[in-house]
Design an enzyme around this catalytic site. Sequence first.
Site, PDB file in Angstrom:
ATOM      1  N   HIS A 127      44.820  35.244  40.741  1.00  0.00           N
ATOM      2  CA  HIS A 127      44.794  34.010  39.967  1.00  0.00           C
ATOM      3  C   HIS A 127      43.933  32.979  40.665  1.00  0.00           C
ATOM      4  O   HIS A 127      43.946  32.895  41.891  1.00  0.00           O
ATOM      5  CB  HIS A 127      46.217  33.445  39.763  1.00  0.00           C
ATOM      6  CG  HIS A 127      46.293  32.527  38.599  1.00  0.00           C
ATOM      7  ND1 HIS A 127      46.017  31.188  38.712  1.00  0.00           N
ATOM      8  CD2 HIS A 127      46.556  32.772  37.297  1.00  0.00           C
ATOM      9  CE1 HIS A 127      46.133  30.639  37.514  1.00  0.00           C
ATOM     10  NE2 HIS A 127      46.455  31.571  36.630  1.00  0.00           N
ATOM     11  N   ASP A 140      50.077  38.039  32.847  1.00  0.00           N
ATOM     12  CA  ASP A 140      49.730  39.158  31.977  1.00  0.00           C
ATOM     13  C   ASP A 140      50.290  40.493  32.447  1.00  0.00           C
ATOM     14  O   ASP A 140      50.319  41.450  31.683  1.00  0.00           O
ATOM     15  CB  ASP A 140      48.203  39.268  31.870  1.00  0.00           C
ATOM     16  CG  ASP A 140      47.634  38.089  31.129  1.00  0.00           C
ATOM     17  OD1 ASP A 140      48.152  37.783  30.048  1.00  0.00           O
ATOM     18  OD2 ASP A 140      46.699  37.447  31.644  1.00  0.00           O
TER      19      ASP A 140
HETATM   20  N1  COA Z   1      42.038  43.275  41.549  1.00  0.00           N
HETATM   21  C1  COA Z   1      41.339  43.514  42.702  1.00  0.00           C
HETATM   22  N2  COA Z   1      40.769  42.548  43.421  1.00  0.00           N
HETATM   23  C2  COA Z   1      40.894  41.293  42.965  1.00  0.00           C
HETATM   24  C3  COA Z   1      41.609  40.979  41.805  1.00  0.00           C
HETATM   25  C4  COA Z   1      42.191  42.028  41.079  1.00  0.00           C
HETATM   26  N3  COA Z   1      42.869  41.788  39.987  1.00  0.00           N
HETATM   27  N4  COA Z   1      41.574  39.655  41.606  1.00  0.00           N
HETATM   28  C5  COA Z   1      40.874  39.149  42.609  1.00  0.00           C
HETATM   29  N5  COA Z   1      40.458  40.130  43.422  1.00  0.00           N
HETATM   30  C6  COA Z   1      39.651  39.975  44.622  1.00  0.00           C
HETATM   31  C7  COA Z   1      38.189  39.825  44.239  1.00  0.00           C
HETATM   32  O1  COA Z   1      37.538  41.065  44.155  1.00  0.00           O
HETATM   33  C8  COA Z   1      37.667  38.941  45.306  1.00  0.00           C
HETATM   34  O2  COA Z   1      37.470  39.701  46.457  1.00  0.00           O
HETATM   35  P1  COA Z   1      36.188  39.489  47.375  1.00  0.00           P
HETATM   36  O3  COA Z   1      36.326  38.058  47.869  1.00  0.00           O
HETATM   37  O4  COA Z   1      36.320  40.521  48.421  1.00  0.00           O
HETATM   38  O5  COA Z   1      35.003  39.646  46.490  1.00  0.00           O
HETATM   39  C9  COA Z   1      38.825  37.994  45.586  1.00  0.00           C
HETATM   40  O6  COA Z   1      39.993  38.724  45.226  1.00  0.00           O
HETATM   41  C10 COA Z   1      38.751  36.703  44.798  1.00  0.00           C
HETATM   42  O7  COA Z   1      38.686  37.035  43.404  1.00  0.00           O
HETATM   43  P2  COA Z   1      37.833  36.284  42.326  1.00  0.00           P
HETATM   44  O8  COA Z   1      37.548  37.215  41.174  1.00  0.00           O
HETATM   45  O9  COA Z   1      36.643  35.610  42.959  1.00  0.00           O
HETATM   46  O10 COA Z   1      38.854  35.167  41.876  1.00  0.00           O
HETATM   47  P3  COA Z   1      38.669  34.171  40.682  1.00  0.00           P
HETATM   48  O11 COA Z   1      39.486  33.008  41.017  1.00  0.00           O
HETATM   49  O12 COA Z   1      37.247  33.968  40.358  1.00  0.00           O
HETATM   50  O13 COA Z   1      39.293  34.984  39.443  1.00  0.00           O
HETATM   51  C11 COA Z   1      40.887  36.099  38.163  1.00  0.00           C
HETATM   52  C12 COA Z   1      40.624  34.941  39.104  1.00  0.00           C
HETATM   53  C13 COA Z   1      42.270  35.930  37.549  1.00  0.00           C
HETATM   54  C14 COA Z   1      39.855  36.074  37.010  1.00  0.00           C
HETATM   55  C15 COA Z   1      40.798  37.426  38.939  1.00  0.00           C
HETATM   56  O14 COA Z   1      41.842  37.471  39.896  1.00  0.00           O
HETATM   57  C16 COA Z   1      40.850  38.629  38.047  1.00  0.00           C
HETATM   58  O15 COA Z   1      39.806  39.052  37.536  1.00  0.00           O
HETATM   59  N6  COA Z   1      42.059  39.229  37.806  1.00  0.00           N
HETATM   60  C17 COA Z   1      42.197  40.331  36.913  1.00  0.00           C
HETATM   61  C18 COA Z   1      42.188  39.850  35.461  1.00  0.00           C
HETATM   62  C19 COA Z   1      43.468  39.139  35.107  1.00  0.00           C
HETATM   63  O16 COA Z   1      44.558  39.595  35.394  1.00  0.00           O
HETATM   64  N7  COA Z   1      43.308  38.011  34.407  1.00  0.00           N
HETATM   65  C20 COA Z   1      44.429  37.197  33.946  1.00  0.00           C
HETATM   66  C21 COA Z   1      44.480  35.878  34.635  1.00  0.00           C
HETATM   67  S1  COA Z   1      45.952  34.998  34.221  1.00  0.00           S
END
Ligand code: COA
Length: 379
Positions: free
Chosen positions: A265, A316
Amino acid sequence: MAEAVKIYDGAINKGLEGVVACTTSISSIVDTTLCYRGYTIEDIAANSNFEEVCWLLWNGQLPNKSELEGFKKNLKNAMHLPADLVEQLAKLPTNTHPMAWLRTATSMMGMWDKETEDNSEEANRHKSLRLTARMGMLVALFKRVREGKSFVQPNPDKSIAWNFLYMLNGIEPDSEMVDIFDTCLILHADHELNCSAFSARVTASSLSDIYSAVVSAIGALKGPLHGGANEQVILMLQEIGGMDKVDSWLTDALAEKKKIMGFGHRVYKNGDPRAKILSQMSERLTKKMGHPEYYQMSKYLDDKMQADKGLLPNVDFYSASVYFSMGIPTDIFTPIFAVSRVSGWCAHILEQYSNNRIYRPRGEWVGPTGLKYKPIDAR
Ligand code: COA
């Protein structure tokens, strides 16, 4: 090539991380505490109902008895789709994603609303009521049309949760399912400046109409990084296929640097309080409906993701197995999010109109400069 001209010498917050874009008094997140208008989500989920939450979000305080009665009556009166709109909606293709259908249907609903172009607060409150009363009707209509079945008219004496399940399946829902679904609606109603609420506010900030703002929000919610994640979670659990495969599946997925849907998140780094409530509901319901393995696989992923990656489940993750246990088709999970979140979007749109300034950030130019146009024959 000339040097790019810098317009800004500060850091660029990719994805607007940490940027405070406006003030708000609708919902707040502090560490692991989510509040609606100052009340914790745990308190609201345990004691309130979705209709009361809509009032709370739109008015800033809990209603008294007569205010709630009047509001419920208005919501019930608004639970009506014009017959000629239903006729047109029934002609839309249903071999699309239901969120694409819902986005189009909501836009069409705006064309049928005589107050669409009236941006007074009074008219916007009427439209918020209609949007919230009717979003579930649209989703149910989609499912019924797709199944070649006739539209089920709502029962105006019942709640939004009861009616949604009734209109979806054509049979009166069991009261435990209604209670669980009502809690799901409460948990998804608002979430500070999430991607879809922000989209709604950006559109509203040009003083466009509320339907346009809600359509923007539906488009944002559809994506798998936002509301679309709940559908992806159940597809993931089905791909894993059982407790005996969950460990190797997760090891491979992480080795391939896959994003595990339902985890992580932008704001919560120590856990999403909604996931805790949903996890208990998932454990109870998957057992009751005869597929406890959906909870067991989820719990395993939850523990292992936390231990190995420090990532926690978001709203979710466990909502997926809850909706699955309720017999709801997988591609209807994200539309359900919209059935609830429309209440929060409307609250944000009303708040934006009440203290508006158009959103217009800048982009740092990183492309070429000083190019000279070449006639096509000379390229
Ligand atoms: N699975 C695996 N790794 C994850 C992850 C996941 N669900 N969510 C975050 N990470 C990792 C990223 O790969 C990143 O690692 P890195 O720094 O080594 O590259 C780090 O954690 C930070 O993630 P990031 O995508 O930059 O965070 P964000 O704040 O931009 O995105 C979300 C937040 C929610 C979009 C992201 O966690 C995600 O894509 N989650 C899965 C989709 C989801 O469940 N969405 C519903 C949100 S309520």
